[in-house]
Motif scaffolding. Structure first.
Motif, PDB file in Angstrom:
ATOM      1  N   THR A 107       0.844  -1.196   0.000  1.00 47.62           N
ATOM      2  CA  THR A 107       0.000   0.000   0.000  1.00 47.62           C
ATOM      3  C   THR A 107       0.875   1.241   0.000  1.00 47.62           C
ATOM      4  N   ALA A 108       0.455   2.266  -0.724  1.00 46.82           N
ATOM      5  CA  ALA A 108       1.159   3.549  -0.729  1.00 46.82           C
ATOM      6  C   ALA A 108       0.166   4.668  -0.445  1.00 46.82           C
ATOM      7  N   ILE A 109       0.445   5.450   0.573  1.00 50.01           N
ATOM      8  CA  ILE A 109      -0.323   6.669   0.838  1.00 50.01           C
ATOM      9  C   ILE A 109       0.434   7.810   0.167  1.00 50.01           C
ATOM     10  N   VAL A 110      -0.193   8.451  -0.811  1.00 47.49           N
ATOM     11  CA  VAL A 110       0.486   9.477  -1.609  1.00 47.49           C
ATOM     12  C   VAL A 110      -0.147  10.847  -1.358  1.00 47.49           C
ATOM     13  N   ASN A 111       0.593  11.891  -1.740  1.00 44.88           N
ATOM     14  CA  ASN A 111       0.133  13.284  -1.587  1.00 44.88           C
ATOM     15  C   ASN A 111      -0.199  13.611  -0.137  1.00 44.88           C
ATOM     16  N   ALA A 112       0.627  13.103   0.763  1.00 44.26           N
ATOM     17  CA  ALA A 112       0.368  13.274   2.190  1.00 44.26           C
ATOM     18  C   ALA A 112       1.374  14.220   2.824  1.00 44.26           C
ATOM     19  N   ASN A 113       0.909  15.003   3.789  1.00 48.00           N
ATOM     20  CA  ASN A 113       1.796  15.737   4.681  1.00 48.00           C
ATOM     21  C   ASN A 113       2.069  14.819   5.867  1.00 48.00           C
ATOM     22  N   ILE A 114       3.346  14.633   6.192  1.00 48.52           N
ATOM     23  CA  ILE A 114       3.723  13.545   7.087  1.00 48.52           C
ATOM     24  C   ILE A 114       4.517  14.077   8.279  1.00 48.52           C
TER      25      ILE A 114
ATOM     26  N   GLY B 295       4.382  14.122   0.746  1.00 45.11           N
ATOM     27  CA  GLY B 295       5.206  12.928   0.674  1.00 45.11           C
ATOM     28  C   GLY B 295       4.427  11.640   0.490  1.00 45.11           C
ATOM     29  N   MET B 296       5.123  10.517   0.685  1.00 42.55           N
ATOM     30  CA  MET B 296       4.532   9.203   0.469  1.00 42.55           C
ATOM     31  C   MET B 296       5.002   8.238   1.552  1.00 42.55           C
ATOM     32  N   VAL B 297       4.078   7.399   2.020  1.00 46.03           N
ATOM     33  CA  VAL B 297       4.385   6.318   2.947  1.00 46.03           C
ATOM     34  C   VAL B 297       4.009   5.006   2.268  1.00 46.03           C
ATOM     35  N   VAL B 298       4.946   4.082   2.232  1.00 46.48           N
ATOM     36  CA  VAL B 298       4.704   2.770   1.632  1.00 46.48           C
ATOM     37  C   VAL B 298       4.847   1.706   2.709  1.00 46.48           C
TER      38      VAL B 298
ATOM     39  N   PRO C 111       9.758  12.021   0.419  1.00 43.85           N
ATOM     40  CA  PRO C 111       9.101  12.981  -0.479  1.00 43.85           C
ATOM     41  C   PRO C 111       8.336  12.262  -1.583  1.00 43.85           C
ATOM     42  N   ALA C 112       7.575  13.030  -2.331  1.00 42.96           N
ATOM     43  CA  ALA C 112       6.790  12.470  -3.438  1.00 42.96           C
ATOM     44  C   ALA C 112       7.696  11.709  -4.406  1.00 42.96           C
ATOM     45  N   ALA C 113       7.212  10.544  -4.832  1.00 47.18           N
ATOM     46  CA  ALA C 113       7.955   9.695  -5.761  1.00 47.18           C
ATOM     47  C   ALA C 113       6.961   8.774  -6.441  1.00 47.18           C
ATOM     48  N   ALA C 114       7.415   8.064  -7.427  1.00 46.76           N
ATOM     49  CA  ALA C 114       6.549   7.098  -8.101  1.00 46.76           C
ATOM     50  C   ALA C 114       6.263   5.941  -7.150  1.00 46.76           C
ATOM     51  N   PRO C 115       5.002   5.637  -6.905  1.00 48.41           N
ATOM     52  CA  PRO C 115       4.687   4.518  -6.005  1.00 48.41           C
ATOM     53  C   PRO C 115       5.136   3.202  -6.614  1.00 48.41           C
TER      54      PRO C 115
END
Length: 470
Positions: A55-62, A73-76, A87-91
């Motif tokens: 799972t990837a949570i994208v476009n998030a402030n973390i 950013g993104m959490v995987v 930071p933002a990256a390709a999931p």
């Protein structure tokens, strides 16, 4: 407020950013006597990590819980563990995507002081199991044997983003018994909630509660000096007990055998605290009493993991920092008894500025639902006093620092690769009073979804079965 507190706050009118928070640094622990039942494994956890995929949570402030803030950013996470945070990256290919759309992500919140399950709702006499209220030393009881998993408070805490919590016995006694760490998942048994591998703790209490409880019955302790004498008696007995087991183990290792010492449930627990196998969690309000308990810990060679409630901790902040003792406090609860009278809202900020590990705790089934608000209130109080606690540090008060007190900071409390995927997706910045937990993941599985129907406990289902039948 006391004049000393006023002067202290005035002196902090302009302050530099807080120092990095001190790690709790217990003294090296001696190995426990081999003849004793291992404290952690007597009643093993049966908790199972729920199935979850990549799972990837994208476009998030973390807020990572490590003191870092990442915007957009993104959490995987996968198989219950954090894979990456940044930071933002390709999931990653094949990941389920959750678009945060600018919302906020934090580690799961952790309450380092709760009585859910042992003081459950409904709080009728037949349900209240928080204090074994018969003896100043009830080190023989274990909180987990009172936990009622059907307490609706667990679900309400999940709705507030709480993913782990430390359940303690109450504060009626000098030695109240063993604590238990839980993962906040729905379950039928407490074993299915137990945090795997988490250390047990020993609940201790100083001050008004034990002396008032027993003094009113014409028993000891009836004074604060009686409290301290009671601790010392307990530790002396525990040290002797540990020596007897160590001597037996030494002989057994040589094949000399002999009869082992008789097991004593109270001294099992206290001797485990002396060796460092159990973490000492100490209910204490006044600064002078905390200093006294530190002296007692030096006398007997154990380490205090945290002072809980600790409304006067700000008065001895340098001492706590030097000792590596955490403080689990409220944002503003004070004045409800004499020993709580000199509490100030700036407590957490002053302690953090001094380098103390600080946690915002609940001790209450309502406060546990709003730990993020507790952090925001304490942060705002510090700023009014000229102590600028960064947002990312305030989040640590309800995540990583609480995990340190529980002894599980190597596994949860922050968003770092390899740690448990205990994650909250918030509707807004969690330090805003308007923020709500939209999704709560525990080991990567969704355990609360604000858009899904509310999940009642088994007890609530039973009470509503007539309505459901209609």
């Amino acid at each position: 407020m006391a004049l000393s507190a006023t002067l202290l706050l005035a002196a902090c009118a302009t302050t530099p950013p807080p120092k990095p928070q001190a790690e709790a640094a217990p003294r090296p622990a001696a190995p426990p006597p081999k003849g004793l039942v291992p404290a952690r494994d007597a009643y093993p956890s049966t908790y199972k990590v729920a199935a979850s995929g990549l799972t990837a949570i994208v476009n998030a402030n973390i807020y990572t819980g490590t003191g870092q803030k990442i915007l957009g950013g993104m959490v995987v996470f996968d198989a219950g563990k954090i894979v990456s945070v940044g930071p933002a990256a390709a999931p990653p290919a094949g990941a389920k995507l959750i678009d945060a759309k600018g919302r906020w992500v934090t580690p799961g919140l952790i309450d380092a002081h709760s009585h859910l399950g042992v003081f459950p709702a409904p709080a009728v006499t037949g349900q209240v199991d928080v204090n074994e209220n018969i003896d100043p030393n009830t080190g023989y009881v274990w909180a987990e044997h009172s936990v009622w998993p059907q307490d609706a408070g667990f679900e309400r805490a999940r709705a507030g983003g709480v993913t782990s919590l430390l359940i303690l016995p109450g504060s009626a006694n000098l030695f109240g018994g063993r604590t238990v760490a839980l993962k906040n998942v729905p379950a039928v048994t407490v074993q299915a909630m137990k945090f795997p591998g988490a250390p047990y703790g020993l609940k201790m209490a100083c001050g008004e509660n034990p002396k008032g409880r027993y003094g009113a019955r014409g028993r000891t302790p009836a004074t604060r000096m009686g409290n301290v004498a009671g601790y010392r008696r307990g530790w002396i007995e525990a040290a002797d007990y540990g020596k007897r087991w160590a001597a037996y183990d030494k002989k057994a290792a040589k094949g000399e055998g002999g009869e082992p010492p008789k097991r004593d449930l109270t001294l099992d627990t206290l001797s485990g605290a002396l060796t460092g196998e159990l973490l000492v969690q100490n209910h204490c309000y006044r600064a002078d009493e905390m200093a006294n308990l530190i002296d007692v810990s030096h006398e007997f060679g154990y380490h205090i993991t945290a002072f809980h409630h600790a409304v006067e901790a700000y008065k001895i902040a340098p001492l706590l920092a030097r000792e590596g003792i955490c403080a689990a406090v409220w944002s503003g609860r004070w004045g409800f008894k004499m020993e709580a009278y000199d509490g100030i809202e700036e407590n957490a900020a002053l302690l953090t500025k001094a380098g103390v590990c600080v946690s915002l705790h609940s001790d209450d089934p309502n406060i546990i639902q709003r730990l993020n608000r507790e952090a925001a209130v304490a942060q705002a109080a510090g700023r009014r006093a000229g102590i600028d606690i960064p947002d990312a540090v305030a989040i640590q008060w309800i995540t990583l620092n609480s995990a340190k007190i529980m002894g599980v900071a190597d596994r949860t409390g922050s968003l770092e690769p390899g740690k448990m995927a205990d994650i909250v997706l918030w509707s807004a910045d969690p330090l805003s009073i308007y923020a709500l937990a939209d999704l709560v993941f525990i080991d990567g599985a969704v355990e609360f979804d604000r858009q899904a129907p509310r999940r009642p406990s088994d007890f609530e289902l039973g009470q509503n079965r007539g309505d459901l039948a209609q």
